[in-house]
Design a protein around this motif. Structure first.
Motif, PDB file in Angstrom:
ATOM      1  N   TYR A  92       9.501  -0.242  -4.888  1.00  0.00           N
ATOM      2  CA  TYR A  92       9.197   0.295  -6.189  1.00  0.00           C
ATOM      3  C   TYR A  92       7.774   0.631  -6.115  1.00  0.00           C
ATOM      4  N   TYR A  93       7.552   1.926  -6.446  1.00  0.00           N
ATOM      5  CA  TYR A  93       6.093   2.325  -6.391  1.00  0.00           C
ATOM      6  C   TYR A  93       5.356   3.000  -7.662  1.00  0.00           C
ATOM      7  N   CYS A  94       4.264   2.795  -8.217  1.00  0.00           N
ATOM      8  CA  CYS A  94       3.693   3.467  -9.120  1.00  0.00           C
ATOM      9  C   CYS A  94       2.975   4.530  -8.725  1.00  0.00           C
ATOM     10  N   LYS A  95       3.189   5.626  -9.838  1.00  0.00           N
ATOM     11  CA  LYS A  95       2.544   6.910  -9.818  1.00  0.00           C
ATOM     12  C   LYS A  95       1.352   6.969 -10.979  1.00  0.00           C
ATOM     13  N   VAL A  96       0.508   7.542 -10.890  1.00  0.00           N
ATOM     14  CA  VAL A  96      -0.521   7.485 -11.977  1.00  0.00           C
ATOM     15  C   VAL A  96      -1.242   9.070 -11.856  1.00  0.00           C
ATOM     16  N   ASN A  97      -0.918   9.826 -13.054  1.00  0.00           N
ATOM     17  CA  ASN A  97      -1.375  11.118 -13.183  1.00  0.00           C
ATOM     18  C   ASN A  97      -2.552  11.021 -13.830  1.00  0.00           C
ATOM     19  N   GLY A  98      -3.612  11.601 -13.130  1.00  0.00           N
ATOM     20  CA  GLY A  98      -5.048  11.911 -13.813  1.00  0.00           C
ATOM     21  C   GLY A  98      -6.111  12.198 -12.857  1.00  0.00           C
ATOM     22  N   LEU A  99      -7.431  12.174 -13.157  1.00  0.00           N
ATOM     23  CA  LEU A  99      -8.456  12.607 -12.360  1.00  0.00           C
ATOM     24  C   LEU A  99      -9.063  11.800 -11.495  1.00  0.00           C
ATOM     25  N   ASP A 100      -9.469  12.138 -10.160  1.00  0.00           N
ATOM     26  CA  ASP A 100     -10.279  11.242  -9.564  1.00  0.00           C
ATOM     27  C   ASP A 100     -11.796  11.287  -9.980  1.00  0.00           C
ATOM     28  N   GLU A 101     -12.181  10.024 -10.586  1.00  0.00           N
ATOM     29  CA  GLU A 101     -13.445   9.942 -11.212  1.00  0.00           C
ATOM     30  C   GLU A 101     -14.592  10.345 -10.277  1.00  0.00           C
ATOM     31  N   ARG A 102     -14.519  10.335  -9.126  1.00  0.00           N
ATOM     32  CA  ARG A 102     -15.603  10.946  -8.110  1.00  0.00           C
ATOM     33  C   ARG A 102     -15.600  12.647  -8.170  1.00  0.00           C
ATOM     34  N   ILE A 103     -14.537  13.153  -8.207  1.00  0.00           N
ATOM     35  CA  ILE A 103     -14.441  14.533  -8.111  1.00  0.00           C
ATOM     36  C   ILE A 103     -13.243  14.898  -9.139  1.00  0.00           C
ATOM     37  N   PRO A 104     -13.692  15.193 -10.322  1.00  0.00           N
ATOM     38  CA  PRO A 104     -12.810  15.419 -11.409  1.00  0.00           C
ATOM     39  C   PRO A 104     -12.514  16.810 -11.549  1.00  0.00           C
ATOM     40  N   LEU A 105     -11.840  17.394 -10.612  1.00  0.00           N
ATOM     41  CA  LEU A 105     -11.464  18.799 -10.756  1.00  0.00           C
ATOM     42  C   LEU A 105     -10.222  19.161 -11.276  1.00  0.00           C
ATOM     43  N   GLU A 106      -9.311  18.314 -10.625  1.00  0.00           N
ATOM     44  CA  GLU A 106      -7.872  18.671 -11.379  1.00  0.00           C
ATOM     45  C   GLU A 106      -6.833  17.433 -11.453  1.00  0.00           C
ATOM     46  N   THR A 107      -6.017  17.419 -12.226  1.00  0.00           N
ATOM     47  CA  THR A 107      -5.106  16.507 -12.321  1.00  0.00           C
ATOM     48  C   THR A 107      -4.171  16.265 -11.226  1.00  0.00           C
ATOM     49  N   LYS A 108      -3.949  15.218 -10.578  1.00  0.00           N
ATOM     50  CA  LYS A 108      -3.002  15.021  -9.555  1.00  0.00           C
ATOM     51  C   LYS A 108      -2.285  13.712  -9.569  1.00  0.00           C
ATOM     52  N   GLY A 109      -1.361  13.548  -8.990  1.00  0.00           N
ATOM     53  CA  GLY A 109      -0.624  12.160  -9.006  1.00  0.00           C
ATOM     54  C   GLY A 109      -0.830  11.541  -7.679  1.00  0.00           C
ATOM     55  N   TYR A 110      -1.221  10.088  -8.067  1.00  0.00           N
ATOM     56  CA  TYR A 110      -1.695   9.198  -7.043  1.00  0.00           C
ATOM     57  C   TYR A 110      -0.400   8.020  -6.945  1.00  0.00           C
ATOM     58  N   TRP A 111      -0.385   7.762  -5.834  1.00  0.00           N
ATOM     59  CA  TRP A 111       0.679   6.633  -5.504  1.00  0.00           C
ATOM     60  C   TRP A 111       0.098   5.368  -5.093  1.00  0.00           C
ATOM     61  N   GLY A 112       0.709   4.198  -5.255  1.00  0.00           N
ATOM     62  CA  GLY A 112       0.366   3.031  -4.807  1.00  0.00           C
ATOM     63  C   GLY A 112       1.284   2.718  -3.321  1.00  0.00           C
ATOM     64  N   GLN A 113       1.018   1.640  -2.733  1.00  0.00           N
ATOM     65  CA  GLN A 113       1.756   1.328  -1.463  1.00  0.00           C
ATOM     66  C   GLN A 113       3.196   0.845  -1.693  1.00  0.00           C
ATOM     67  N   GLY A 114       3.528   0.389  -3.052  1.00  0.00           N
ATOM     68  CA  GLY A 114       4.669   0.008  -3.242  1.00  0.00           C
ATOM     69  C   GLY A 114       4.760  -1.519  -3.211  1.00  0.00           C
ATOM     70  N   THR A 115       6.068  -2.269  -4.039  1.00  0.00           N
ATOM     71  CA  THR A 115       6.305  -3.643  -3.854  1.00  0.00           C
ATOM     72  C   THR A 115       7.705  -3.557  -3.823  1.00  0.00           C
ATOM     73  N   GLN A 116       8.148  -4.721  -2.969  1.00  0.00           N
ATOM     74  CA  GLN A 116       9.716  -4.680  -2.488  1.00  0.00           C
ATOM     75  C   GLN A 116      10.158  -5.554  -3.411  1.00  0.00           C
ATOM     76  N   VAL A 117      11.364  -4.957  -4.027  1.00  0.00           N
ATOM     77  CA  VAL A 117      12.436  -5.871  -4.949  1.00  0.00           C
ATOM     78  C   VAL A 117      13.753  -5.980  -4.186  1.00  0.00           C
ATOM     79  N   THR A 118      14.112  -7.035  -3.804  1.00  0.00           N
ATOM     80  CA  THR A 118      15.444  -7.335  -3.427  1.00  0.00           C
ATOM     81  C   THR A 118      16.222  -8.082  -4.229  1.00  0.00           C
ATOM     82  N   VAL A 119      17.652  -7.534  -4.484  1.00  0.00           N
ATOM     83  CA  VAL A 119      18.306  -8.132  -5.372  1.00  0.00           C
ATOM     84  C   VAL A 119      19.747  -8.673  -4.662  1.00  0.00           C
ATOM     85  N   SER A 120      20.103  -9.910  -4.540  1.00  0.00           N
ATOM     86  CA  SER A 120      20.842 -10.542  -3.867  1.00  0.00           C
ATOM     87  C   SER A 120      22.304 -10.555  -4.732  1.00  0.00           C
ATOM     88  N   SER A 121      23.448 -10.356  -4.170  1.00  0.00           N
ATOM     89  CA  SER A 121      24.721 -10.521  -4.782  1.00  0.00           C
ATOM     90  C   SER A 121      25.187 -11.810  -4.654  1.00  0.00           C
TER      91      SER A 121
END
Length: 121
Positions: A92-121
């Motif tokens: 599962y990945y989180c995506k954030v749409n916003g501006l890089d505060e260091r270079i606030p030129l345009e809105t972009k989508g920024y992704w995390g590295q994700g976290t694993q979810v495993t559901v056993s039956s």
């Protein structure tokens, strides 16, 4: 420093619950924060999102079982996952749409590295 950090994944039995967290730093003017998931070899699919105005959206496969919440002003979003099924197993990945505060030129989508979810039956 710009960072999107997810946490809260793990192994759970079918029918169980997990709560994922996402915290963004270095991103300003956030308009949307959302969750996506991906199986190895498959595309990354939309799960849920929340806008700065508080509107929420869900994929049909999770509606009624998952709840997205958070405080975009605090750069934080959560995903409460109930009644988990084996088919919810994915990274599962989180995506954030916003501006890089260091270079606030345009809105972009920024992704995390994700976290694993495993559901056993």
């Amino acid at each position: 420093q710009l960072q999107v950090a997810e946490s809260g994944g793990g192994l759970v039995q079918a029918g169980g619950s997990l709560r994922l967290s996402c915290v963004a730093s270095g991103i300003v003017n956030i308009s949307v924060m959302g969750w996506y998931r991906q199986d190895p070899g498959n595309r990354r699919d939309f799960v849920a999102s929340i806008t700065s105005g508080g509107s929420t959206f869900y994929a049909d496969s999770v509606r009624g079982r998952f709840t997205i919440s958070g405080d975009i002003a605090m750069n934080t979003v959560y995903l409460q996952m109930n009644s988990l099924k084996p088919e919810d197993t994915a990274r599962y990945y989180c995506k954030v749409n916003g501006l890089d505060e260091r270079i606030p030129l345009e809105t972009k989508g920024y992704w995390g590295q994700g976290t694993q979810v495993t559901v056993s039956s």
